[in-house]
Scaffold this motif. Structure first.
Motif, mmCIF file in Angstrom:
data_model
loop_
_atom_site.group_PDB
_atom_site.id
_atom_site.type_symbol
_atom_site.label_atom_id
_atom_site.label_comp_id
_atom_site.label_asym_id
_atom_site.label_seq_id
_atom_site.Cartn_x
_atom_site.Cartn_y
_atom_site.Cartn_z
ATOM 1 N N SER A 15 0.852 -1.183 0.000
ATOM 2 C CA SER A 15 0.000 0.000 0.000
ATOM 3 C C SER A 15 0.888 1.233 0.000
ATOM 4 O O SER A 15 1.823 1.328 0.794
ATOM 5 N N GLU A 17 0.106 5.057 0.319
ATOM 6 C CA GLU A 17 -0.935 6.052 0.587
ATOM 7 C C GLU A 17 -0.345 7.455 0.534
ATOM 8 O O GLU A 17 0.482 7.825 1.374
ATOM 9 N N LYS A 31 3.396 0.769 3.024
ATOM 10 C CA LYS A 31 3.169 -0.438 3.805
ATOM 11 C C LYS A 31 3.563 -1.655 2.977
ATOM 12 O O LYS A 31 2.989 -1.886 1.906
ATOM 13 N N HIS A 36 5.629 -0.650 8.089
ATOM 14 C CA HIS A 36 5.003 0.631 7.743
ATOM 15 C C HIS A 36 6.032 1.741 7.897
ATOM 16 O O HIS A 36 6.623 1.899 8.978
ATOM 17 N N ALA A 235 -0.549 5.167 -7.281
ATOM 18 C CA ALA A 235 -0.667 6.076 -6.140
ATOM 19 C C ALA A 235 -0.569 7.531 -6.589
ATOM 20 O O ALA A 235 -1.361 8.384 -6.151
#
Length: 239
Positions: A15, A17, A31, A36, A235
């Protein structure tokens, strides 16, 4: 079977973000499974003293782990009064990886600092930092163009990084901590999106490894970084 149940050539759930913080010129919460890393890009209309008058900018990276990023609390390095050798090595890796795809002349005499703070660690923090750091950097470059600070995009290509290793005799992609801590061979690859390599770090942790094993790890990293490049573009397009 890998501890996570993944196939040998499978990445963890990824991920990226964007807009993870309010104030930075660019930010990305990267992530990689349970790893993270918060990556923020900060702009300054200045360059290091040794670069003044060159007409070129600078990109640098800083890296750190929060005290409870792992199973036990670690002391803040600021409280110790110095950075560990590992921290210094990783932030130099982040900086040179991102500079490798920058046209520093197009950036002008501006500096972009990429801060990579590990919120939670489960292996591969440096690779997550580089992959997320690129997204934060791209957003900061976009901001500078929109604000009229620079005229052209100084980024020539994308950068992504992934770990690979030999675990229980099997070359595998994107090691988590359970694999990383017991791997026979541990490697990190930093790729440029034009199919060139930026950096390779490979170590025989428990034994020497063969040229064939190295080739297998390289192939895994190549496929993994291709997937990460696609995730970066997705993204950046979501803004």
């Amino acid at each position: 079977m890998r501890p996570s149940g993944r196939k040998p050539d499978s990445l963890r759930a990824i991920s990226l973000e964007i807009g993870a913080t309010r104030y930075a010129e660019g930010s990305c919460l990267a992530k990689f499974g349970h790893t993270h890393v918060l990556c923020t890009a900060s702009w300054a209309r200045d360059v290091p003293r040794w670069r003044k008058g060159s007409g070129e900018g600078w990109v640098t990276g800083e890296y750190g782990m929060l005290p409870r990023a792992t199973h036990t609390r670690g002391r803040r390095e600021a409280a110790e009064g110095k950075q560990s050798g590992r921290t210094q090595e990783i932030q130099r890796l982040i900086g040179r990886s991102l500079r490798s795809v920058m046209n520093l002349q197009a950036l002008g005499e501006n500096t972009i600092t990429i801060d990579c703070d590990v919120l939670q660690a489960d292996g591969g923090t440096r690779t997550a930092a580089i992959t997320g750091g690129y997204v934060a950097l791209a957003l900061a470059c976009r901001y500078l163009r929109e604000e009229g600070v620079i005229d052209e995009d100084p980024l020539a290509a994308q950068v992504a990084a992934v770990s690979c290793g030999v675990w229980e005799g099997q070359p595998v992609l994107d090691l988590d901590y359970a694999e990383d801590s017991t791997a026979e061979v541990d490697a990190n690859f930093v790729f440029c999106s034009d199919d060139r390599l930026i950096e390779v770090q490979a170590t025989g942790e428990k034994r020497a490894f063969s040229r064939a094993e190295m080739s297998a790890l390289l192939d895994l990293a190549d496929s993994g970084c291709r997937a990460l490049f696609a995730a970066q573009l997705e993204a950046l397009a979501s803004r």
